[in-house]
Design a protein around this motif. Structure first.
Motif, mmCIF file in Angstrom:
data_model
loop_
_atom_site.group_PDB
_atom_site.id
_atom_site.type_symbol
_atom_site.label_atom_id
_atom_site.label_comp_id
_atom_site.label_asym_id
_atom_site.label_seq_id
_atom_site.Cartn_x
_atom_site.Cartn_y
_atom_site.Cartn_z
ATOM 1 N N VAL A 45 23.392 16.668 55.090
ATOM 2 C CA VAL A 45 24.517 15.802 56.106
ATOM 3 C C VAL A 45 24.494 17.441 56.016
ATOM 4 C CG1 VAL A 45 26.688 15.384 55.779
ATOM 5 C CG2 VAL A 45 25.466 14.396 54.785
ATOM 6 N N THR A 46 24.410 17.429 57.533
ATOM 7 C CA THR A 46 24.939 19.092 58.244
ATOM 8 C C THR A 46 25.004 19.310 59.167
ATOM 9 O OG1 THR A 46 23.722 21.437 58.373
ATOM 10 C CG2 THR A 46 22.303 19.311 58.546
ATOM 11 N N ARG A 47 25.817 20.536 60.318
ATOM 12 C CA ARG A 47 25.821 20.151 61.634
ATOM 13 C C ARG A 47 24.841 21.213 61.900
ATOM 14 N NH1 ARG A 47 30.862 24.891 62.407
ATOM 15 N NH2 ARG A 47 29.289 26.255 62.306
ATOM 16 N N ASN A 48 23.952 21.355 61.295
ATOM 17 C CA ASN A 48 22.507 22.547 61.862
ATOM 18 C C ASN A 48 21.918 21.524 62.251
ATOM 19 O OD1 ASN A 48 24.546 25.239 61.246
ATOM 20 N ND2 ASN A 48 24.172 25.093 59.420
ATOM 21 N N ILE B 67 15.824 22.397 58.049
ATOM 22 C CA ILE B 67 16.773 21.956 58.140
ATOM 23 C C ILE B 67 17.948 22.317 56.514
ATOM 24 C CG2 ILE B 67 18.615 19.272 57.168
ATOM 25 C CD1 ILE B 67 16.205 18.304 59.320
ATOM 26 N N ALA B 68 16.921 22.077 55.349
ATOM 27 C CA ALA B 68 16.523 22.823 53.734
ATOM 28 C C ALA B 68 18.091 23.889 54.116
ATOM 29 C CB ALA B 68 16.126 22.079 53.112
ATOM 30 N N LEU C 74 18.583 25.559 63.005
ATOM 31 C CA LEU C 74 17.553 25.214 61.603
ATOM 32 C C LEU C 74 17.696 26.881 61.705
ATOM 33 C CD1 LEU C 74 14.826 23.008 62.575
ATOM 34 C CD2 LEU C 74 17.086 21.957 62.211
ATOM 35 N N TRP C 75 17.204 27.103 59.672
ATOM 36 C CA TRP C 75 16.683 28.017 59.887
ATOM 37 C C TRP C 75 15.068 28.238 59.478
ATOM 38 C CZ3 TRP C 75 17.542 33.344 61.141
ATOM 39 C CH2 TRP C 75 16.833 33.989 60.488
#
Length: 259
Positions: free
Chosen positions: A199-202, A239-240, A254-255
């Motif tokens: 659950v993330t907006r990124n 994502i994490a 994302l990173w």
């Protein structure tokens, strides 16, 4: 070191498009070339303006890279016009290298990025040249011309058989707490790659990351299912890593880090 060419649109937020492809390919230890098909004015809130690169400039970019570099794989993203699609298809027609196409039809914020006539040409002329096509569920249904009465697996298999290319149906728009991407190969095999939903907006740039990651791994000579599996790991890690970051005020990127 392998050389991967990305043919895609430019993203001023650097979360998707050629900028994200460049970051992903570099993180995987390979060298990225870029050919820009369109300039976009966008941020994490959405796309505000799109300008197609003129045909003669698109041709000049493609000729420049193909005349100098031994390219090991190609990733294709945004093709904003019928003429751009024809140019790219003609330049790739005789190349015996892996080609991964991410059919960027609609942006995360809802902006349409590919015209209908362009979509038809890409399906019938470009897809058959590709090693892999990577639509998400809404894109796959639009490409197949199906309603919601047909299950996702049938849609993915239909696209693969109809266009003689392997299809990775990305499951990020699916229901439930597990996200599965399903690979349908040209020889009829199916492979699923699943991970828990975060659950993330990124999530901006997931499609670009997946397709450029697969292209990079195919350039290394990995079989398609293994290339997809490894690219899926890159996505999950990205994502994490970005889950709790605040970059912009909307759909953050994302990173990607391979450390």
């Amino acid at each position: 070191m392998k050389i991967i060419l990305t043919i895609a649109g430019s993203d001023t937020s650097a979360g998707a498009g050629i900028q994200q492809d460049l970051k992903t390919i570099t993180a995987l230890g390979q060298y990225a070339l870029t050919v820009t098909t369109a300039l976009t004015a966008q941020n994490t809130m959405g796309v505000t303006k799109v300008m197609d690169v003129p045909d003669d400039m698109l041709i000049a970019q493609l000729d420049a890279v193909f005349s100098d570099f031994n390219i090991d794989a190609v990733k294709i993203g945004m093709l904003p016009s019928l003429s751009a699609s024809r140019i790219v298809t003609e330049r790739l027609a005789d190349r015996k290298i892996p080609i991964v196409c991410d059919p960027v039809m609609i942006s995360t914020s809802g902006t349409r990025l590919m015209s209908e006539e362009c979509t038809e040409y890409v399906k019938n002329s470009l897809f058959p040249l590709c090693t892999l096509v990577t639509p998400n569920i809404p894109e796959a249904r639009s490409l197949a011309g199906t309603g919601n009465d047909i299950d996702n697996e049938t849609v993915g298999r239909m696209l693969s058989q109809r266009h003689n290319t392997s299809v990775l149906l990305k499951g990020g728009h699916g229901e439930g707490n597990i996200m599965c991407d399903t690979l349908f190969t040209t020889d009829g095999e199916e492979f699923s790659f699943c991970s828990p939903k975060v659950v993330t907006r990124n999530l901006h740039g997931t499609g670009c990351t997946m397709s450029s990651g697969v292209a990079a791994y195919l350039a290394l000579g990995l079989p398609l299912p293994e290339a997809v599996r490894r690219a899926k790991e890159v996505i999950d890690n990205g994502i994490a890593n970005a889950k709790d970051l605040t970059i912009g005020h909307g759909n953050g990127p994302l990173w990607i880090s391979m450390k």
